[in-house]
Design an enzyme around this catalytic site. Structure first.
Site, PDB file in Angstrom:
ATOM      1  N   HIS A 198       6.648  -7.405  -3.722  1.00  0.00           N
ATOM      2  CA  HIS A 198       7.852  -6.467  -2.921  1.00  0.00           C
ATOM      3  C   HIS A 198       8.731  -5.921  -4.073  1.00  0.00           C
ATOM      4  CE1 HIS A 198       5.928  -7.159   0.794  1.00  0.00           C
ATOM      5  NE2 HIS A 198       5.602  -5.622   0.556  1.00  0.00           N
ATOM      6  N   HIS A 225       5.012  -2.776  -7.544  1.00  0.00           N
ATOM      7  CA  HIS A 225       4.370  -2.248  -6.311  1.00  0.00           C
ATOM      8  C   HIS A 225       4.679  -0.323  -5.952  1.00  0.00           C
ATOM      9  CE1 HIS A 225       3.113  -1.877  -2.090  1.00  0.00           C
ATOM     10  NE2 HIS A 225       5.163  -1.569  -1.669  1.00  0.00           N
ATOM     11  N   HIS A 231      10.312   3.426  -0.862  1.00  0.00           N
ATOM     12  CA  HIS A 231       9.732   3.033   0.427  1.00  0.00           C
ATOM     13  C   HIS A 231      10.281   1.048   0.538  1.00  0.00           C
ATOM     14  CE1 HIS A 231       5.886   1.570  -1.747  1.00  0.00           C
ATOM     15  NE2 HIS A 231       6.154   0.708  -0.580  1.00  0.00           N
ATOM     16  N   ASP A 232      10.580   0.265  -0.357  1.00  0.00           N
ATOM     17  CA  ASP A 232      10.609  -1.026  -0.300  1.00  0.00           C
ATOM     18  C   ASP A 232      11.771  -1.025  -0.945  1.00  0.00           C
ATOM     19  OD1 ASP A 232       8.598  -2.170   1.479  1.00  0.00           O
ATOM     20  OD2 ASP A 232       6.921  -1.829   0.504  1.00  0.00           O
ATOM     21  N   ASP A 266       0.576   2.533   0.494  1.00  0.00           N
ATOM     22  CA  ASP A 266       1.897   1.696   0.792  1.00  0.00           C
ATOM     23  C   ASP A 266       0.100   0.599   0.901  1.00  0.00           C
ATOM     24  OD1 ASP A 266       3.648   0.021   0.924  1.00  0.00           O
ATOM     25  OD2 ASP A 266       3.977  -0.099   3.576  1.00  0.00           O
TER      26      ASP A 266
END
Length: 464
Positions: free
Chosen positions: A188, A192, A228-229, A338
């Site tokens: 993560h 990524h 998103h992360d 994802d």
């Protein structure tokens, strides 16, 4: 002496930036969530303001510094790679700043890796291909793959000009986003995020979406993929909950990581004033819809989204002329992006599988150390990379991408399913017990279908 001078300048600039970042945003006093997020940015700030996590349950709060959780010790006397990347980034920033101002490039100090930049630009010409090697691109950009790729896509879609975005603000936003990813995390991290953004671009180009999505939809999709992360700690939600982490308390044990990713992204949007030129209602609308997309990546809600998607396809009721249906299709596209690693070519997919399993096992080691219950898939003594991947592909990836292929029956969808099947076969060949369990399956047919939803939740919660 030249490098020492440049490094001194960088040090001063970095300290100034962090100083400005801690006090740059002015939120309403009622926005406690946003306030806490700024406090969470630096543990020293938390201790000074007296913000302590609520201590509940049988396990005391673990004071784990997530910024160094997955870091490796540097060898004595070596120059950290991150420091070198910062140097390259600073040189590039100086060059791009001159170009943006229209100043001629008179500096005789050439960027040390101009050849690599040229190769990176060549790769961006094929950014829409499914076999795009994000690892190579990240090396060619000296660890700045997320900044370069996202900026390129925003420009390629004409979004910077269409929404009258300030290019300097865009670049600063992307740099801050990349910096807020924990690149010590094996999985993560910013690479990524860049990989997910590239996959999202591939999906946005699919005929069914390309013919229906508005420029606003595309902008939201790319920003959501890139953030998103954001600020992912490298452990999953159950770990935060059972250790009574302050994020779990803040978000009431519900979509803890996804809420944090979203609020962190909102903080950077406001900090950089990226949409300050838009009416307040519009900028708030962007923040809300960005949150809706990021929250959809919560893998614990996989069956909820998948069932709704399947129902739309069965009833042929998905009308992309409606904004709500377009938004739902973006949510499904982001969910696919994802977890698309198993659908990549083997040489790419295998690397991602090794990285995510390394992160799982590291969490398991921490849980063993503190005598906590080991999370599913995180016990290196009970699991292998192959077993983890086979389960994840079977119960999470295959159902999702089968429905996506129904929605967008294109060459790309068939390519992804093809890679998925080949990769699963490759992992199965590495897992000795796979053949034995398949033979037992003939006499125990219920094992293959027993509670697939609970299995999917258990497998998928690790990926999120």
């Amino acid at each position: 002496m030249g490098i020492a001078l440049i490094w001194s300048i960088i040090t001063v600039l970095v300290r100034w930036i962090f100083y400005k970042r801690r006090g740059a945003i002015s939120y309403d006093s009622s926005d406690q969530t946003a306030l806490y997020i700024r406090m969470l940015g630096d543990v020293r700030v938390r201790s000074q303001v007296g913000f302590e996590p609520e201590r509940r349950g049988s396990h005391p709060y673990l004071g784990v510094d997530f910024r160094t959780l997955h870091s490796r010790a540097e060898s004595a006397g070596s120059i950290p790679a991150r420091r070198i990347r910062r140097l390259f980034s600073f040189q590039r920033h100086m060059l791009s700043s001159r170009l943006l101002r229209g100043a001629p490039h008179l500096n005789t100090l050439h960027i040390l890796d101009e050849d690599y930049c040229g190769q990176a630009k060549c790769m961006l010409e094929k950014v829409g291909t499914w076999n795009f090697d994000i690892f190579l691109f990240d090396r060619l950009t000296n660890g700045n793959s997320l900044v370069f790729l996202t900026f390129h896509l925003l420009n390629q879609y004409g979004l910077i000009e269409l929404f009258q975005l300030d290019m300097v603000k865009v670049r600063r936003f992307l740099v801050l986003v990349q910096e807020d990813y924990h690149n010590q995390n094996p999985y993560h991290n910013a690479v990524h995020a860049a990989d997910v953004t590239q996959a999202m671009h591939c999906y946005l180009r699919e005929p069914k979406l390309a013919q229906s999505l508005t420029s606003f939809d595309i902008l939201l999709g790319l920003l959501a993929a890139a953030t998103h992360d954001l600020d992912h700690p490298g452990v999953n939600q159950p770990f935060l909950i059972k250790t009574n982490h302050y994020l779990a308390a803040l978000y009431r044990n519900t979509s803890v990581l996804e809420n944090h990713h979203w609020r962190s992204a909102v903080g950077l949007l406001r900090e950089t004033d990226l949409f300050s030129h838009l009416p307040t209602e519009d900028s708030l609308g962007i923040e809300r819809q960005l949150g809706s997309l990021i929250l959809a990546t919560d893998i614990s809600r996989q069956n909820e989204y998948l069932s709704r998607f399947r129902t739309h396809l069965d009833e042929n009721s998905l009308c992309l002329g409606h904004s709500s249906h377009r938004h739902f299709s973006l949510q499904m596209a982001l969910k696919c992006a994802d977890i698309c690693n198993p659908c990549r070519p083997w040489e790419l997919s295998k690397q991602w599988s090794e990285k995510v399993t390394e992160e799982f096992f590291h969490q398991g080691d921490i849980e063993k150390k503190h005598k906590l219950e080991i999370s599913p898939l995180c016990d290196s003594e009970a699991n292998t990379i192959a077993s983890v991947q086979i389960g994840f592909m079977t119960y999470v990836v295959e159902p999702l991408f089968a429905e996506w292929a129904r929605f967008s029956d294109t060459r790309l969808s068939q390519t992804m399913l093809g890679h998925l099947g080949l990769n699963k076969a490759s992992w199965s060949a590495m897992e000795p017990e796979a053949s034995g369990s398949s033979e037992e399956g003939e006499s125990e047919p219920t094992r293959a279908t027993e509670e697939p939803s609970s299995r999917a939740s258990s497998q998928g919660s690790q990926e999120s």
